[in-house]
Write an enzyme that holds these catalytic residues in place. Structure first.
Site, PDB file in Angstrom:
ATOM      1  N   LYS A  76       0.839  -1.201   0.000  1.00 19.43           N
ATOM      2  CA  LYS A  76       0.000   0.000   0.000  1.00 19.43           C
ATOM      3  C   LYS A  76       0.874   1.252   0.000  1.00 19.43           C
ATOM      4  O   LYS A  76       1.902   1.311   0.685  1.00 19.43           O
ATOM      5  CB  LYS A  76      -0.909  -0.005   1.227  1.00 19.43           C
ATOM      6  CG  LYS A  76      -1.878   1.176   1.310  1.00 19.43           C
ATOM      7  CD  LYS A  76      -2.782   1.036   2.524  1.00 19.43           C
ATOM      8  CE  LYS A  76      -3.689   2.238   2.710  1.00 19.43           C
ATOM      9  NZ  LYS A  76      -4.571   2.105   3.875  1.00 19.43           N
ATOM     10  N   SER A 152      -9.272   2.778   3.478  1.00 23.73           N
ATOM     11  CA  SER A 152      -8.374   3.440   2.561  1.00 23.73           C
ATOM     12  C   SER A 152      -7.513   2.486   1.746  1.00 23.73           C
ATOM     13  O   SER A 152      -6.816   2.903   0.827  1.00 23.73           O
ATOM     14  CB  SER A 152      -7.468   4.400   3.334  1.00 23.73           C
ATOM     15  OG  SER A 152      -6.649   3.707   4.256  1.00 23.73           O
ATOM     16  N   SER A 176      -9.611   0.504   7.679  1.00 24.05           N
ATOM     17  CA  SER A 176      -9.107   0.510   6.313  1.00 24.05           C
ATOM     18  C   SER A 176      -8.571  -0.811   5.794  1.00 24.05           C
ATOM     19  O   SER A 176      -8.209  -0.902   4.631  1.00 24.05           O
ATOM     20  CB  SER A 176      -8.017   1.587   6.166  1.00 24.05           C
ATOM     21  OG  SER A 176      -8.571   2.862   6.306  1.00 24.05           O
TER      22      SER A 176
END
Length: 501
Positions: A76, A152, A176
């Site tokens: 990520k 997210s 997230s």
């Protein structure tokens, strides 16, 4: 031999590593398959914001060893620093600043033989439960491109759900990992505070509310990833003692008969979609059929107070990050409107208010601790609504215009200090938390939780359910997840676009 697409999709990360180990396919062949998938899928999904193909191609020419040797993965683009590359966190400001060293968890993945082939999209500063940064564009849900994959860690979820890679890095400061897992039909485990170090660039993320791991399709991949990534970095504020067995070994054990409390009521008293209620009710039936004792019960805490405590931290963290950006020569106008608004609200807080809200975290922890004296796990919807359409996450035009005016004139911080904007802030918070009201309890208490893909809506969209455990309960969560995975398998359930040749 060259692995077919079907063989690639049928294999999780654990199996792909074994395929390489047995000599049935090479790391280079797996990487080629993953890159082909990227070229086929990413134009539609926009899941990967920073390809690392040359780095990956160079890596597969080297000897690789470890439990993930030769497996192509993604990380990520927030917290998970890769030395020499920027960690943008969805922002064009930080996309100009290369990391000076690998994050602890990135180093652990590399030491395990993983082949990192790119970084995944996230909303600006990883702030939202949707993935729509202006810097890189909207990420789309492979089950229906008109809907969000969550956030997210939405880029990671979309990539794994579409079969680009078997697992991808993720982190969870307010849901997230669990939110995108719920939106994309994946398994998502959020480890407890301190289980996986975010260092060395940071000691804690969001006052310790955030934890890192992965999004994946199988429970054993989550257990393997936790074995690989768990541990402290020298200089971390604290370290969590490891379990007596590996998480892979723990996940293979039966959980025994569990007492599980469940609730479908939103802790902030906002509506819960009938599909989310049905997802929990179906999970209750499945659990009871497996011999568990399940009854309606919830921790005794004030959900509105928890939301205010969470938002206080949220605003303050954004303000501090934009102050950091100023030191790099950026201005607030280099950030999105919502980010600038949150920073202004954070700057309007005084330190006493911030500390008071942070002290409240203990009350939530005590309430959850009391609950776990009576129940092993707490079951809720992961999210209160099926994955929303992209336009539902946009600020209303009138509100956006008003915020721009207040920011440009410098009135917003002043009005916020006077309390004039309290109703507007409450309305913004209510809209956001109405979709995601269940996840923040684990973040503020530092406890582990997971989203399990047990439900799909009548429209064919995934909608996971959440289980929360006490401190140190990662092993128990993995055991129950393994049992549920066997009872109601989800691994081979794919969105149509993943199977298109």
């Amino acid at each position: 031999m060259t692995l077919s697409l079907q063989q690639y999709l049928d294999s999780d990360a654990t199996e792909l590593a074994l395929i390489v180990q047995r000599g049935e396919a090479s790391a280079s062949e797996l990487l080629d398959q993953a890159i082909d998938r990227y070229h086929q899928l990413n134009p539609q999904l926009n899941a990967v914001c920073q390809p690392m193909f040359e780095i990956a191609r160079q890596r597969v020419t080297q000897p690789l060893a470890g439990p993930l040797a030769g497996v192509p993965i993604l990380i990520k683009d927030a917290v998970q620093d890769y030395a020499g590359l920027p960690t943008s966190s969805g922002s064009k400001v930080f996309n100009r600043v290369p990391a000076t060293q690998h994050a602890h968890l990135v180093r652990r993945l590399l030491d395990a033989g993983a082949v990192i082939m790119g970084k995944t999209n996230t909303p600006e500063l990883a702030l939202k439960g949707v993935t729509d940064p202006e810097a890189f564009g909207i990420t789309r849900n492979p089950w229906n491109l008109a809907h969000t994959p969550g956030g997210s860690s939405g880029g990671s979820a979309a990539a794994v759900a579409a079969g680009m890679v078997p697992l991808a890095g993720a982190n969870d400061g307010g849901g997230s990992i669990r939110i995108p897992a719920a939106c994309c039909g994946l398994f998502g485990l959020r480890p407890g505070r301190g289980r996986v170090s975010p260092g060395p660039a940071v000691a804690e993320v969001w006052e310790g509310a955030s934890s890192d791991l992965v999004l994946c399709r199988t429970v054993r991949d989550a257990a393997l990833s936790l074995d690989v990534m768990a541990g402290a970095n020298p200089g971390d504020p604290f370290a969590v003692a490891p379990p007596t067995q590996s998480f892979r070994e723990l996940s293979a054990r039966q959980p025994g008969k569990l007492r599980i409390g469940f609730s479908t009521r939103s802790p902030v008293d906002t509506p819960v979609h009938p599909e989310a209620v049905r997802a929990v009710q179906n999970a209750v039936n499945l659990l009871q059929s497996l011999g568990h004792e399940v009854e309606e019960a919830a921790p005794d805490y004030d959900g509105q107070s928890l939301a205010r405590s969470y938002l206080s931290m949220y605003f303050g963290q954004v303000a501090a990050t934009l102050n950091q950006a100023r030191e790099l020569g950026a201005s607030d106008h280099d950030f999105e409107l919502l980010t600038r608004t949150l920073a202004a609200l954070g700057r309007a807080q005084n330190s006493a208010e911030y500390v008071s809200r942070h002290r409240d975290w203990n009350r939530f922890g005590q309430a959850l601790g009391d609950f776990h004296q009576r129940y092993d796990l707490f079951l809720t919807p992961t999210i209160a609504h099926p994955p929303i359409r992209h336009e539902q996450a946009e600020l209303p035009a009138g509100q956006a215009k008003a915020l721009s005016f207040l920011l440009n004139t410098g009135l917003l911080p002043l009005l916020a200090r006077w309390g004039v904007l309290d109703n507007m802030v409450d309305d913004m918070a209510s809209k956001n938390l109405s979709y995601f009201p269940f996840t923040q309890l684990s973040n503020l208490t530092g406890t582990p939780a997971m989203s399990v893909p047990l439900h799909w809506t009548n429209d064919g969209l995934p909608l996971g359910v959440q289980f929360c455990a006490a401190h140190g309960g990662e092993g128990l969560l993995l055991q129950l997840a393994s049992q549920l995975e066997q009872a109601q398998p989800w691994k081979d359930r794919w969105p149509a676009m993943a199977l298109a040749q």
